[in-house]
Motif scaffolding. Structure first.
Motif, mmCIF file in Angstrom:
data_model
loop_
_atom_site.group_PDB
_atom_site.id
_atom_site.type_symbol
_atom_site.label_atom_id
_atom_site.label_comp_id
_atom_site.label_asym_id
_atom_site.label_seq_id
_atom_site.Cartn_x
_atom_site.Cartn_y
_atom_site.Cartn_z
ATOM 1 N N GLU A 124 0.924 5.467 -0.278
ATOM 2 C CA GLU A 124 0.070 6.644 -0.133
ATOM 3 C C GLU A 124 0.743 7.877 -0.731
ATOM 4 O OE1 GLU A 124 1.017 7.959 4.441
ATOM 5 O OE2 GLU A 124 0.117 5.977 4.112
ATOM 6 N N ASP A 173 -4.845 10.760 -0.689
ATOM 7 C CA ASP A 173 -5.325 11.345 0.561
ATOM 8 C C ASP A 173 -6.178 12.585 0.331
ATOM 9 O OD1 ASP A 173 -4.176 9.577 2.577
ATOM 10 O OD2 ASP A 173 -2.248 10.244 1.793
ATOM 11 N N ASN A 221 0.862 -1.182 0.000
ATOM 12 C CA ASN A 221 0.000 0.000 0.000
ATOM 13 C C ASN A 221 0.898 1.231 0.000
ATOM 14 O OD1 ASN A 221 -2.936 0.922 0.444
ATOM 15 N ND2 ASN A 221 -1.808 2.112 1.963
ATOM 16 N N ARG A 246 -2.862 4.706 -2.880
ATOM 17 C CA ARG A 246 -3.754 5.506 -2.041
ATOM 18 C C ARG A 246 -3.604 6.990 -2.328
ATOM 19 N NH1 ARG A 246 -3.012 5.740 4.538
ATOM 20 N NH2 ARG A 246 -2.874 8.012 4.568
ATOM 21 N N PHE A 288 -7.025 3.286 -3.480
ATOM 22 C CA PHE A 288 -7.511 3.377 -2.102
ATOM 23 C C PHE A 288 -7.814 4.830 -1.784
ATOM 24 C CE2 PHE A 288 -6.020 2.600 2.562
ATOM 25 C CZ PHE A 288 -7.328 2.544 2.995
#
Length: 255
Positions: free
Chosen positions: A107, A137, A105, A135, A165
């Motif tokens: 981000e 944000d 994963n 991911r 994500f």
């Protein structure tokens, strides 16, 4: 398609619980979870370190080496890859794959889109079979703009991400709208006040992560127990026996 990737295309969403140490992963594996992730907050907090500051690379890799041979598919939360050099992030990905991880994963922390896309591309070039969950944000650190979310996720898909994500997104209408724009599975972070796993599946979500929830619940349960005992109340909840916890050790489990 790898076995881990295939779980994202099954009839129901992949529910991914997140462990922070050997015992938590072993306990989840004992409940027949096919795949388990790690939680960067849990790993960092357990060591007295802040999350999201790229200081737990070695701890994360060590945990992956502990868990990688377990009877489950392991996905590792690697923050932003613990660096800004795509080649260094790719090297971490190689190390994680060698440890037994099948997913990572990554981000963006709302950093530059091009940089995050470059990290994804580097990881996929280095370890093609490693499932990259990219991911963004936009809902946690940004303003939740649908246009910005789509812009970022499109770039990450183009870079080779296997899934995307969006933590913090819990509105059913927005989730359903976003799913229609994607070519890869959407991962949503479970919220106790948001849709259930089944409802998320109906919206088109293919993966539901628990993130740091289990770690935070465990901390809350520990404090509640101590406070109850101090107040003369019997502690609430389930308490594994000493022997049950011992059985979770490497000598008493398949990890």
């Amino acid at each position: 398609m790898t076995p881990f990737s295939a779980l994202h295309y099954a009839g129901t969403p992949l529910l991914l619980p997140n462990a922070w140490d050997h015992a938590s992963a072993a306990a989840l594996a004992a409940q027949s979870f096919e795949a388990i992730g790690t939680t960067s907050l849990g790993v960092a907090a357990a060591a007295g370190l802040p999350d999201g500051t790229a200081v737990t690379r070695d701890l994360t890799l060590r945990l992956a080496r502990q868990l990688g041979a377990g009877p489950f598919l392991l996905s590792v939360d690697a923050e932003d890859g613990f660096g800004q050099d795509p080649d260094e992030v790719a090297e971490l990905a190689r190390d994680l794959a060698e440890a037994g991880a099948v997913g990572i994963n990554l981000e963006d922390g709302l950093g530059p889109v091009a940089l995050h896309a470059a990290k994804i591309a580097a990881v996929k070039a280095a370890v093609p079979d490693l499932f990259v969950n990219a991911r963004t944000d936009t809902y946690w650190l940004g303003d939740g703009s649908h246009a910005e979310t789509c812009r970022r996720l499109d770039a990450y898909q183009q870079a080779g991400a296997d899934g995307v994500f969006v933590p913090g997104l819990s509105d059913a209408v927005r989730i359903a709208t976003l799913v229609k724009t994607l070519d890869v599975p959407l991962n949503i972070l479970y919220s106790p006040v948001g849709p259930t796993v089944a409802q998320l599946g109906d919206l088109g979500v293919r993966r539901v992560s628990l993130g740091s929830l289990l770690y935070r619940r465990a901390l809350g349960a520990a404090v509640d127990t101590a406070v109850d005992i101090r107040a003369g109340r019997p502690p609430r909840g389930v308490t594994p026996t000493y022997a049950e916890v011992q059985a979770l050790s490497s000598e008493g489990s398949n990890l």
